[in-house]
Design an enzyme around this catalytic site. Structure first.
Site: not given
Ligand code: ATP
Ligand code: MG
Length: 560
Positions: A37, A267, A277
């Site tokens: 995102e 994760r 983020k």
């Molecule tokens: P954040 O809370 O940091 O925004 P998010 O999962 O909402 O994390 P996204 O941009 O939706 O962030 O994530 C893109 C991809 O990265 C998704 O497939 C997510 O599962 C993966 N991802 C995000 N954070 C992690 C993590 N800590 N470890 C492994 N994969 C991750």
């Molecule tokens: Mg997300």
């Protein structure tokens, strides 16, 4: 769980699934995707996901798409889109074809929503957020049907159209799937798939005032791109029945042809830091760091600026492995991986960060200097002259007036070797009015250049730079950003309360003149001090601005 660096993963359960799918002919080619995102910069957790998704495609000769999940217009910016693309490329990966966006599918998603309405599988609901929560029930109580659940297909089609046309206020209505309010899985209790939100979107502008929800958008986007394996983090396991429900209905109606398989893995979380983020954004907006790319940040751009190389980050991701068990990793594992990848690449030079002046009293025109290789094992890195001058700086820590037992560095009336140069002896201490030592007077044993002194052993070797030739630089030293191992898991406290006030120290350093033509992002080992990188943003040797970041020490200094 702590992972040790020797535990390198050989395979993972996702690879096993893919191998099986290729063997049985379920798929000829695998297609994965990385779906960020654009609401912030990518962090180390995303690096793991990138290495997984792009890595699988590479390994199995498949394809990996980059798809922005841009369904929350208020939080998303083009700056984030650009930074995410840059981070992926920097890590060494390329997406297949054009960059994709969930918003590319907004028309399709709307059309499919009408399909669900026509099937009596979706309805427009007037409950507000509080009411909806109340009707939803809990883990132990069933939900109740919304009073709007029985609206006719026609009424729903009409209302949904009016939602799109801006007839209703933000939040006044939603479109929900009609699944099962009594389901033991809360995600199946008539999930909202559209909400009204008048927000400008980075790509579709003001075309839409309704936006689809993540769960509905993600599975359909995957299917439209013929993704075969949709890898995501564990918290989506409970959403998988919804993912499958949506796709199965659309496939059955021939509106979609493929049904991707969602696979969850744990994760990655790193001790003494934050991997969210949203929270990293708070550090930036509250000016607790200098920006998303502050070298203390666990963002990919921060790590890059810190001097971590992509090989080190990739090695780290590999060592973390892919599994379903909790994955809270010690920072030392990341640092060890980075260090390993720098060890054979970084030229080794000398720098002094806490200088003590030494005057070589018998220095004269016959005092020679040696040329020294930039790396003891890698002659191809070349060599330079390490020019000795009458005045040099040594590290203040390398002199001790009352030496501890076993001290091999300099003390009064003792000898030490200057790296790549002579053995010197400390003859005299110069003190200031308050008794601090401000200078040492030493003499050179001129018979020791490139050979051992006669009749005695001098064990200690210290680094030094020439006062006259050294280049003055700003050197930024870093410590962990938080004082707590899990700063966002301390009851009743905000993670920002645990910012380490000593996470950045700026010192003036003196470095061998070879850095005079260094470029931003060049990395060096400063002998005995650690690995350092010329700062990406502030280092500019053409205008005599020398700025280095400490990447990592030579040894693991995190151990207690
Ligand atoms: P954040 O809370 O940091 O925004 P998010 O999962 O909402 O994390 P996204 O941009 O939706 O962030 O994530 C893109 C991809 O990265 C998704 O497939 C997510 O599962 C993966 N991802 C995000 N954070 C992690 C993590 N800590 N470890 C492994 N994969 C991750
Ligand atoms: Mg997300």
């Amino acid at each position: 769980m702590t992972i040790h660096s020797h535990e390198v993963e050989a395979s993972n359960f996702i690879k096993n699934i893919i191998e099986e799918d290729l063997k049985t002919g379920k798929h000829q080619v695998i297609i994965t995707r990385f779906p960020p995102e654009p609401n912030g910069y990518l962090h180390i957790g995303h690096a793991k996901s990138i290495c997984l998704n792009f890595g699988l495609a590479k390994e199995f000769d498949g394809i990996c798409n980059l798809r922005f999940d841009d369904t929350n217009p208020e939080k998303e910016t083009d700056e984030y889109v650009q930074s995410i693309k840059e981070s992926i490329k920097w890590l060494g990966f390329n997406w297949d074809g054009e960059v994709k966006y969930a918003s590319d599918y907004f028309d399709k998603l709307y059309e499919f929503a009408e399909f669900f309405i026509k099937q009596s599988l979706a309805y427009v609901c007037d409950l507000n957020a509080d009411e909806m929560r109340e009707y939803r029930g809990s883990l132990v109580t069933k939900g109740k049907d919304s009073p709007y659940r029985k609206r006719s297909v026609e009424e729903n089609l009409n209302l949904f159209k009016q939602m799109r046309e801006g007839e209703f206020a933000d939040g006044a209505k939603t479109l929900r799937l009609k699944i099962d309010m009594a389901s033991s899985n809360i995600n199946l209790r008539d999930p909202v798939i559209y909400r009204i939100k008048r927000a400008h979107h980075i790509r579709t502008g003001d075309k839409w005032c309704i936006y689809p929800m993540y769960d509905y958008t993600h599975c359909i986007s995957d299917a439209l791109e013929n993704i075969t394996h949709s890898c995501c983090t564990l918290e989506f396991a409970d959403h998988r029945p919804l993912y499958d429900w949506v796709i199965a209905h659309l496939v059955k109606a021939n509106l979609l042809t493929s049904h991707p398989r969602q696979i969850e893995f744990s994760r990655l979380e790193l001790q003494y830091t934050i991997t969210s983020k949203r929270k990293l954004n708070q550090l930036v907006t509250d000016n607790l760091v200098s920006g998303w790319d502050d070298p203390r940040m666990p963002t990919i751009s921060g790590m890059r600026r810190r001097g971590y190389n992509k090989e080190g980050v990739q090695l780290f991701a590999k060592r973390c492995g892919i599994s379903k068990s909790p994955n809270i990793v010690d920072v030392s594992l990341l640092e060890a991986s980075v260090r390993e990848e720098l060890e054979n690449k970084a030229p080794r030079i000398m720098a002094v960060l806490n200088p003590l002046k030494v005057v070589l009293t018998n220095f004269d025109e016959y005092t020679a200097s040696r040329s020294a290789g930039f790396h003891p094992q890698h002659a191809q890195l070349g060599e330079r002259l390490v020019e000795l001058t009458r005045e040099i700086y040594i590290e203040r820590d390398d002199f001790m007036l009352d030496p501890i037992s076993g001290w091999q560095r300099l003390t009064a009336n003792s000898e030490v070797r200057l790296r790549h140069s002579y053995v010197i002896k400390c003859d005299e201490l110069i003190k200031d009015a308050t008794g601090n030592i401000v200078e040492l007077r030493c003499s050179i044993d001129k018979n020791t250049l490139g050979k051992n002194p006669e009749g005695r052993k001098v064990k200690g070797v210290i680094h030094w730079v020439s006062v006259t030739n050294a280049i003055e630089a700003q050197v930024r030293l870093y410590d962990r950003l938080f004082t707590e191992a899990e700063p966002d898991r301390v009851n009743g406290k905000d993670f920002k309360e645990f910012i380490n006030p000593h996470s950045l120290t700026i010192v003036k350093g003196y470095i061998e003149p070879v850095i005079i033509s260094s470029n931003a992002e060049d990395c060096y080992q400063f002998e005995r001090l650690g690995y350092f990188v010329a700062d990406r943003c502030d280092h500019d040797s053409s205008s005599n601005k020398y700025v280095f970041n400490k990447t990592v020490g030579l040894k693991d200094t995190w151990k207690k």
